[in-house]
Scaffold this motif. Structure first.
Motif, PDB file in Angstrom:
ATOM      1  N   PHE A  79      10.129   6.404   3.887  1.00  0.00           N
ATOM      2  CA  PHE A  79      10.370   6.670   2.404  1.00  0.00           C
ATOM      3  C   PHE A  79      10.498   8.272   2.008  1.00  0.00           C
ATOM      4  O   PHE A  79      11.715   8.073   1.032  1.00  0.00           O
TER       5      PHE A  79
ATOM      6  N   SER B 130      10.469  -3.227   5.119  1.00  0.00           N
ATOM      7  CA  SER B 130       9.937  -2.793   3.982  1.00  0.00           C
ATOM      8  C   SER B 130       9.339  -4.515   2.873  1.00  0.00           C
ATOM      9  O   SER B 130       7.768  -4.225   3.150  1.00  0.00           O
TER      10      SER B 130
ATOM     11  N   ASN C 179      11.305   0.131  -4.024  1.00  0.00           N
ATOM     12  CA  ASN C 179      12.302   0.811  -3.414  1.00  0.00           C
ATOM     13  C   ASN C 179      12.612   0.926  -2.135  1.00  0.00           C
ATOM     14  O   ASN C 179      13.763   1.459  -1.588  1.00  0.00           O
TER      15      ASN C 179
END
Ligand code: SF4
Ligand code: FES
Lengths: 136, 118, 251
Positions: free
Chosen positions: A47, A74, B33
């Motif tokens: 990230f 993720s 995200n």
């Protein structure tokens, strides 16, 4: 009862099997819990690697973060880290001993408080990052 | 006061702080995200070039991101060090500890450098 | 009605003769109010008088009858056959300890560790304090609550036998010793914390523990040694950071 030197040398020495952590579900889940840290750290690094792009190469960042690999990783990481959340907060009640006046705060209350704070913090962060509502 | 023969409290303290950061902050970022924004489930204004640039240039955000990366690295280092032991690697414990925490320190320096230059 | 029976497979080890333990199976009458220890005594009385095992109180207080029952550390005087019937019950010596004979293990290591943590009240004025009514070291009920749970330990060592860390690293001080150290550290009458901390805070003490937590699962007295260890880690870490940040402070 002290054991004589003789009986000690003739004693049978027990050996821990290398695969001890497969012997019970509890041990195996412990190993999974420890493994969650790998996903947390790896995800955080990947990230961070995107952060400079957000400013310097917006189009590059868009394509990178939209790649199926990132989304899939993720997702998998999220599952592992949620297990970390579950185990971490549930242990807090046994770790923290806080006596308010005469009675200690019950462990279950500490655990519940952790989960509550976590939920609120998560919502606030989601609102900041995923919407322009709180920070324009 | 008393003296102990080790600096484990330092590593354990960082491990604990990292455990909290990983628990409190990482899941929502993985969701937002790592999934919602990439899949287009978040409004576009949320990640417009202007807003993003402003966000990641802000010193508070930089500090936040540093903590978000660095402390989970120490959390990982601590757990990984013992994980190797649990898996049967019983020799070279000092060297393994050195490598694990060393990796976390290097990671922290690289992260800080990256964020300073953004 | 034909008598019901149950099989017991019991570890046998004769020092000097056997290279390693073997298991021997006995078939004995089944009674639903019998515990594993009763079954062992029946075997010793009727089948083989040489079967060796430790026990004393038969009521879960002396802590000497701990064995592995179907792979789980248990007080055999509290493990009922009915929880296993009709299946065979496997009885083995406590894991992680050297086996002296049959079901008897060498507990010296634990005894030494126990002594190392000084599990008793330490005070400078213990000798000089006036004795007698009105001169006790008083304690409020809530101060007792601070340590009560950790004082329930009966030194049965089930927690050591459940602890993989102790299995892999026998130098680890281990659950019960740390729990007992914590018990005295938390006692408002005690002044010996600074003597115990260098032992439990050493690299062979609390830091070996990774909170697997099985010690607290198997403990027959709900001592929760895992929690005592984590609380000690937290306290030691606080002390350590404080001594680094404020070296002039006295704690
Ligand atoms: S802490 Fe529990 S399991 Fe361990 S020795 Fe004491 S009573 Fe037995
Ligand atoms: S015989 Fe005393 S605890 Fe079982």
């Amino acid at each position: 009862m002290a054991t004589s030197a003789e009986s000690r040398t003739r004693a049978y020495r027990w050996r821990m099997p290398v695969a001890w952590w497969l012997k019970s579900t509890h041990y195996t889940l412990y190993m999974v819990r420890e493994l969650t840290a790998v996903f947390g750290a790896l995800w955080a690094i990947l990230f961070l690697a995107q952060v400079p792009l957000m400013k310097a190469d917006y189009a590059g960042w868009l394509s990178q973060m939209r790649s199926p690999g990132w989304v899939l990783f993720s997702f998998v990481s999220l599952l592992f880290v949620l297990y970390h959340v579950w185990t971490w907060f549930n242990l807090m009640g046994s770790v923290l001993y806080i006596r308010l006046g005469k009675s200690p705060i019950p462990g279950t209350a500490i655990n519940a408080l952790m989960f509550a704070v976590w939920a609120v913090a998560s919502i606030v962060i989601a609102l900041v990052v995923a919407t322009p509502i709180l920070v324009g | 006061m008393y003296k102990i023969n080790t600096i484990e409290p330092l590593w354990w303290g960082l491990f604990g702080a990292g455990g909290f950061i990983a628990a409190f902050l990482l899941p929502v970022h993985m969701l937002v995200n790592g999934m919602l924004i990439p899949l287009g489930a978040a409004p576009q204004e949320a990640y417009s070039p202007q807003r993003l640039a402003a966000l990641v240039s802000h010193p508070v955000v930089k500090l936040y991101l540093l903590a978000l990366v660095s402390l989970p690295l120490f959390h990982w280092a601590h757990r990984f060090r013992y994980l190797l032991f649990d898996l049967g690697i019983h020799g070279g414990r000092t060297a393994i500890a050195f490598l694990c925490y060393g990796a976390a320190i290097v990671g922290t320096v690289v992260a800080a450098w990256t964020l300073v230059r953004v | 009605m034909a008598e019901r029976t149950i099989g017991l497979s019991v570890t046998r080890f004769r020092p000097g003769e056997d290279r390693q333990p073997v298991s021997q199976t006995f078939t004995i009458p089944y009674h639903d109010d019998w515990v594993v220890l009763d079954a062992l005594q029946y075997i010793k009385d009727r089948h083989d008088g040489s079967l060796s095992f430790r026990w004393s109180c038969h009521m879960g207080v002396c802590g000497s009858c701990g064995m592995m029952v179907n792979g789980v550390p248990k007080l055999t005087c509290a493990a009922f056959l009915r929880d296993y019937f009709p299946n065979e019950v496997r009885v083995e010596p406590l894991a992680n300890f050297p086996v002296i004979r049959d079901l008897v293990v060498d507990i010296d290591d634990f005894m030494h560790k126990l002594a190392e943590v000084k599990p008793y009240i330490i005070r400078d004025d213990l000798e000089t304090a006036p004795v007698g009514f009105g001169h006790e070291f008083r304690q409020a009920p809530e101060e007792v609550d601070d340590y009560r749970q950790f004082s329930m330990c009966i030194n049965c060592m089930l927690c050591y036998s459940a602890c993989p860390v102790y299995g892999m690293e026998p130098r680890f001080l281990g659950p019960a010793a740390i729990a007992l150290a914590h018990r005295y550290n938390m006692d408002s009458r005690d002044q010996g914390r600074n003597e115990r901390m260098p032992v439990i805070g050493s690299s062979e003490g609390i830091w070996e523990c990774t909170y697997i937590g099985e010690c607290s699962v198997v403990c027959p007295k709900n001592v929760d040694p895992a929690s005592a260890i984590q609380r000690t880690k937290l306290a030691t870490t606080n002390d350590w950071f404080r001594s680094i940040l404020m070296p002039w402070g006295k704690r």
